[in-house]
Write an enzyme that holds these catalytic residues in place. Structure first.
Site, PDB file in Angstrom:
ATOM      1  N   THR A  27      30.887  35.652  -1.842  1.00 62.34           N
ATOM      2  CA  THR A  27      31.648  34.417  -1.631  1.00 62.34           C
ATOM      3  C   THR A  27      30.926  33.613  -0.558  1.00 62.34           C
ATOM      4  O   THR A  27      30.008  34.121   0.098  1.00 62.34           O
ATOM      5  CB  THR A  27      33.093  34.705  -1.168  1.00 62.34           C
ATOM      6  N   ALA A  56      31.526  38.293   2.649  1.00 61.93           N
ATOM      7  CA  ALA A  56      32.410  37.279   3.237  1.00 61.93           C
ATOM      8  C   ALA A  56      31.621  36.608   4.352  1.00 61.93           C
ATOM      9  O   ALA A  56      31.060  37.297   5.220  1.00 61.93           O
ATOM     10  CB  ALA A  56      33.672  37.935   3.777  1.00 61.93           C
ATOM     11  N   VAL A  82      29.143  41.465   5.706  1.00 61.77           N
ATOM     12  CA  VAL A  82      29.266  40.218   6.469  1.00 61.77           C
ATOM     13  C   VAL A  82      28.070  39.337   6.136  1.00 61.77           C
ATOM     14  O   VAL A  82      26.921  39.776   6.205  1.00 61.77           O
ATOM     15  CB  VAL A  82      29.309  40.500   7.990  1.00 61.77           C
ATOM     16  N   LYS A  83      28.376  38.095   5.760  1.00 60.77           N
ATOM     17  CA  LYS A  83      27.305  37.180   5.362  1.00 60.77           C
ATOM     18  C   LYS A  83      27.012  36.247   6.529  1.00 60.77           C
ATOM     19  O   LYS A  83      27.920  35.584   7.056  1.00 60.77           O
ATOM     20  CB  LYS A  83      27.790  36.390   4.152  1.00 60.77           C
ATOM     21  N   VAL A  84      25.752  36.187   6.925  1.00 59.20           N
ATOM     22  CA  VAL A  84      25.349  35.311   8.038  1.00 59.20           C
ATOM     23  C   VAL A  84      24.189  34.435   7.562  1.00 59.20           C
ATOM     24  O   VAL A  84      23.399  34.852   6.716  1.00 59.20           O
ATOM     25  CB  VAL A  84      24.910  36.121   9.294  1.00 59.20           C
TER      26      VAL A  84
END
Ligand code: G3P
Length: 217
Positions: A27, A56, A82-84
């Site tokens: 997402t 996310a 965790v998307k960074v």
């Protein structure tokens, strides 16, 4: 090859998941906006449907806040990645979060040099954006190939997650080159089943079958 679905549409995720087509979900803020739902609530529901990694994305721009947001998102479920973003601060957040055992997906990658940095910062996934490169006449598939070569040269275990996939050809090309994962909208994954000769062949079989007057059941 692993298939991630690039959507926050839970009905579409459920449909593909029932066919065994979903190894994970990605997402981003735009997809959350499109879903019209609360990020924590919709992400939790996705994590309940899918056993694999669910990305996310943080929205802060400095490392400290990205880390705080990332830790908060990671509390949703054990399968959160965790998307960074691929910025210097994003790399700092990647290093901190991955060192604490969180899966991290480094997104918005457009060069092999960026991908190399993400691997060194401990990224679980690197997300090169194929379609957006094609949009400006850059070669997205060449980027996948370059990252594959570099990661293999040095044994980096960061998985290449081909993102911003817009067509069936993007998926087959990424698979041929050896991307570990693709993430694509449900419509593109479903389009993989379609071929004009399949439709034409079926039409002929049905017409001939009708002429036999037979029934199987
Ligand atoms: O996974 C990244 C994706 O959501 C971006 O796709 O089509 O907006 O470039 P697109």
């Amino acid at each position: 090859m692993k298939f991630f679905v690039d959507t926050a549409d839970t009905a579409a995720i459920r449909e593909l998941n029932e066919l065994g087509m979903v190894d994970g979900v990605t997402t981003n803020p735009s997809l959350i906006m499109k879903s019209g739902r609360d990020i924590l609530e919709v992400t939790k529901e996705i994590c309940e449907i899918v056993a694999g990694p669910v990305s996310a994305e943080v929205v802060a721009s400095d490392a400290e806040d990205m880390i705080r947001e990332g830790k908060h998102l990671a509390k949703i479920a054990s399968n959160i990645a965790v998307k960074v973003p691929l910025t210097w601060d994003g790399l700092k957040a990647c290093k901190a979060l991955s060192s604490e055992g969180h899966m991290v997906n480094v997104t918005l990658c457009f060069t092999a040099a960026q991908a190399l940095l993400a691997a060194k910062a401990g990224a679980t996934f690197i997300s090169p954006f194929i379609g957006r490169m094609d949009d400006i006449n850059l070669d997205g598939m060449q980027l996948i190939e370059d990252i594959r070569t570099i990661y293999d040269n040095y044994g980096y275990t960061t998985q290449i997650l081909a993102a911003s996939i817009r067509s069936v050809n993007h998926i087959t090309d990424a698979a041929r080159i050896g991307a570990d994962v693709i993430t694509a909208p449900p419509s593109v994954i479903k389009a993989m089943a379609s071929h004009v000769l399949t439709d034409k062949g079926l039409e002929q079989f049905n017409a001939d079958w009708a002429k036999t007057g037979q029934k199987i059941l």
